[in-house]
Design a protein around this motif. Structure first.
Motif: not given
Length: 324
Positions: A131, A152-153, A155, A173-174, A176, A202-204, A206
């Protein structure tokens, strides 16, 4: 009467904490001014797993000098690192700073209001990083290179000054993003778009409504096909919230540029709150290569700002209240 000496008190506290270096797992320090005593003592805390350092500069809030982060810090058990107001230094004759490569167990990294000295690139190298959070970092460097095969993430909050690149970003994958701009609209919109092109697996996703407004300012975005853009995107989450006043200009520019712009929310004539919209067509751009789509729209404004919902043509839409 005893006098209070902040630096002496800080030294005593740090010394006491680090005297338990074999048991100390988590350490957080929030201080203003010099931090020369911190890193020599922290380096002895070999069992440390979580470290939060907020070292605010002296002087003016914006122009104060940030603290230098060590080029090498041996904390083999560290899994979580949170840094605010630091300067990362490049190695001799290098075009980049690489401050995190020595942390062999790092899973979570937060860098906020940080910068790079004597180099245009911040390289984040970690085989274990999962992250990454980046928030309002300095415009003094122009690129972020990621070498993090387990990431993975991601932000991000703030103004997108830095372009993003990496050789192993397929693990992400995520994502934001809460983007902000004040000037140079087209430049920052292109940087944001570069991120989406680099993070194509990425799949998601935000985003805030203002982020979509910034993306809508990419030149010719609505007139070209992008066959490799976000091919695996499944979920788009949009957060609706009050815009800072300066971002009112984004809405005005987007409406001027995109003649078919459709408003999801409208401001009543008596309201002084800047209105915001989701540009028509931007959702289709993001999902153009995806076999399925799910849109989750969450409203974070106060109830008096909500005027009405206007139906939009999407395959799946989830609308949440969520006032905060």
């Amino acid at each position: 009467m005893c006098s209070f000496e902040p630096q002496r008190t800080l030294k005593e506290i740090v010394n006491y904490a680090c005297s338990h270096n074999t048991q100390l797992k988590q350490l957080g320090i929030r201080v203003k001014g010099g931090s020369s005593i911190i890193f020599p003592r922290i380096s002895s805390c070999q069992a440390l797993t979580s470290l939060k350092l907020y070292v605010y500069p002296k002087g003016l809030y914006i122009n104060g000098k940030r603290t230098l982060f060590p080029k090498y810090l041996n904390l083999p058990a560290l899994t979580s690192l949170d840094l605010t107001y630091f300067t990362f230094c490049a190695s001799d004759n290098a075009d980049h700073a690489e401050p995190f490569s020595s942390f062999n167990s790092l899973n979570n990294l937060i860098i906020s209001s940080c910068t790079v000295m004597d180099a245009p690139i911040l390289r984040i190298s970690s085989a274990t990083l999962v992250n990454l959070i980046m928030s309002y970092n300095s415009p003094d460097f122009t690129k972020i290179e990621l070498s993090a095969p387990s990431l993975y993430t991601i932000t991000f909050d703030g103004i997108p000054y830095q372009r993003l690149s990496g050789s192993s970003l397929s693990s992400v994958k995520q994502v934001k993003i809460d983007a902000d701009i004040s000037t140079r609209f087209e430049e920052f919109s292109l940087i944001l778009f570069n991120w989406l092109q680099e993070l194509d697996n990425i799949k998601s996703l935000t985003v805030t409504a203002s982020t979509l407004q910034i993306l809508s300012l990419v030149p010719d975005l609505f007139n070209v096909k992008l066959p490799s853009l976000l091919c695996n995107l499944k979920t788009l989450k949009v957060k609706l919230k009050s815009l800072p006043f300066r971002l009112h200009l984004i809405s005005e520019l987007a409406m001027f540029k995109n003649k078919s712009h459709k408003e999801i929310h409208k401001r009543p004539e008596a309201s002084a709150e800047p209105f915001f919209t989701i540009p028509e067509g931007i959702v289709d751009i993001l999902f153009q290569n995806s076999p399925s789509r799910e849109i989750d729209i969450t409203d974070y404004r106060s109830p008096h700002q909500i005027v009405q919902w206007v139906e939009i043509d999407l395959k799946t839409v989830i609308i949440n209240g969520g006032y905060r």
